[in-house]
Design an enzyme around this catalytic site. Structure first.
Site, mmCIF file in Angstrom:
data_model
loop_
_atom_site.group_PDB
_atom_site.id
_atom_site.type_symbol
_atom_site.label_atom_id
_atom_site.label_comp_id
_atom_site.label_asym_id
_atom_site.label_seq_id
_atom_site.Cartn_x
_atom_site.Cartn_y
_atom_site.Cartn_z
ATOM 1 N N LYS A 221 98.826 34.389 98.345
ATOM 2 C CA LYS A 221 99.974 34.855 97.549
ATOM 3 C C LYS A 221 101.295 34.568 98.267
ATOM 4 O O LYS A 221 101.337 34.396 99.486
ATOM 5 C CB LYS A 221 99.799 36.332 97.186
ATOM 6 C CG LYS A 221 98.709 36.466 96.109
ATOM 7 C CD LYS A 221 98.542 37.850 95.531
ATOM 8 C CE LYS A 221 97.486 37.780 94.414
ATOM 9 N NZ LYS A 221 97.059 39.088 93.935
ATOM 10 N N ARG A 257 89.201 39.624 97.483
ATOM 11 C CA ARG A 257 89.201 38.557 96.474
ATOM 12 C C ARG A 257 89.896 37.350 97.084
ATOM 13 O O ARG A 257 91.103 37.396 97.337
ATOM 14 C CB ARG A 257 89.947 39.060 95.229
ATOM 15 C CG ARG A 257 90.015 38.070 94.077
ATOM 16 C CD ARG A 257 90.804 38.663 92.914
ATOM 17 N NE ARG A 257 90.877 37.756 91.778
ATOM 18 C CZ ARG A 257 91.776 36.783 91.664
ATOM 19 N NH1 ARG A 257 92.692 36.580 92.603
ATOM 20 N NH2 ARG A 257 91.767 36.007 90.600
#
Ligand code: HH2
Length: 281
Positions: A221, A257
């Protein structure tokens, strides 16, 4: 989703959820696996690398992403879930906000509904999850993917996310979803500044105190590149992603994840072995 959230070993390591995007615009691998065959092959590769479960998604939730129609989302993911189901017994989750997609995915063999709206995306979501009897991931998000990064503000981000997730767990249980089937997720990057993301990871132990397994999705991210100050693109964020994985594991994360399954496994294994060696020395 039933049973122990941690895999074996003397020291518990988080489960690794491998990401299979079937989208043209996801965070880091958008467009790579829009072809169902390529997406399924990618999922198989992640299984071979040691993924404990796979997360299949057909709609990007990156900041500013445009919504995808239900029919199109189903068309993208069902062949992929079916192909993977035929090849593995490991759990497959579906990353969707839509009850219609969750129902189709369950029929194709998905056993977990990963919902970035914490089953608030539709008034039908809670009841459907209870009816399907599937595992659920309840994630915190402020706003919607198209609006969420417009100056998010909190008085105490950790307390507010914990309170929200605690409330959603109770709503899920009241709707008939077994507590043992629920995971929670702070929603890294979903309506949070870089500082909010760092605080949530630093104090993940406070979410773990809710007594529900915590999933963390920070892989590749953008806050990683902003924190390192190196402007790295998605594929260049492995080092920072591993740093988050280790920090989250140390604070009790039950699952991670990730895009980079093999590297995450290796980092977790070495960190756990170092901790184990403390007892020997
Ligand atoms: N992040 C994304 C999607 N789904 N689900 C959970 N539970 N937690 C997350 O942090 C999370 C999630 C990110 O969005 P996307 O654009 O799909 O990118 P990618 O799947 O490549 O990470």
């Amino acid at each position: 989703m039933s049973g122990a959230p941690h895999a074996g070993g003397a020291l518990m390591r988080p489960l690794i959820m491998g990401i299979v995007n079937v989208t043209p615009d996801s965070f880091s691998d958008g467009g790579l696996h829009l072809d169902p065959g390529a997406a399924a092959a990618h999922g198989e590769q992640l299984l071979a690398e040691g993924a404990d479960l796979l997360d299949v998604g057909g709609e990007s939730t990156r900041p500013g992403a445009e919504p995808v129609a239900e029919g199109e989302e189903i068309r993208r993911i069902i062949p992929v879930i079916e192909a993977l189901r035929a090849r593995t017994d490991r759990p497959i989750s579906v990353d969707t906000m839509k009850p219609g997609v969750a129902r189709a995915a369950a029929a194709a063999g998905a056993t977990v509904w990963n919902d970035v709206t914490a089953l608030e995306g539709s008034p039908r979501s809670l009841a459907l999850a209870a009816e399907l009897g599937c595992g659920v991931v309840l994630m915190h998000m402020r706003g919607t993917p198209s609006t969420m990064q417009a100056a998010p503000q909190y008085d105490d981000v950790v307390a507010e996310v914990a309170a929200y997730l605690g409330g959603r767990v109770e709503a899920a249980v009241a709707a008939g979803i077994a507590r043992s089937k629920i995971w929670i997720d702070p929603g890294i990057g979903f309506g949070k500044t870089r500082r909010h993301n760092l605080m949530l990871i630093a104090r993940l132990d406070r979410l773990a105190l809710l007594g529900i397994p915590v999933l963390v999705g920070a892989s590749r991210k953008s806050f990683i590149a902003r924190t390192a100050g190196d402007g790295a693109g998605e594929a260049g964020r492995l080092g920072g992603s591993l740093a988050v994985a280790l920090a989250a594991a140390a604070r009790g994360a039950a699952a991670l994840r990730v895009h980079d399954v093999a590297a995450t496994r290796q980092a977790l294994a070495v960190a756990a072995a170092i901790e184990e060696a403390r007892g020997d020395g």
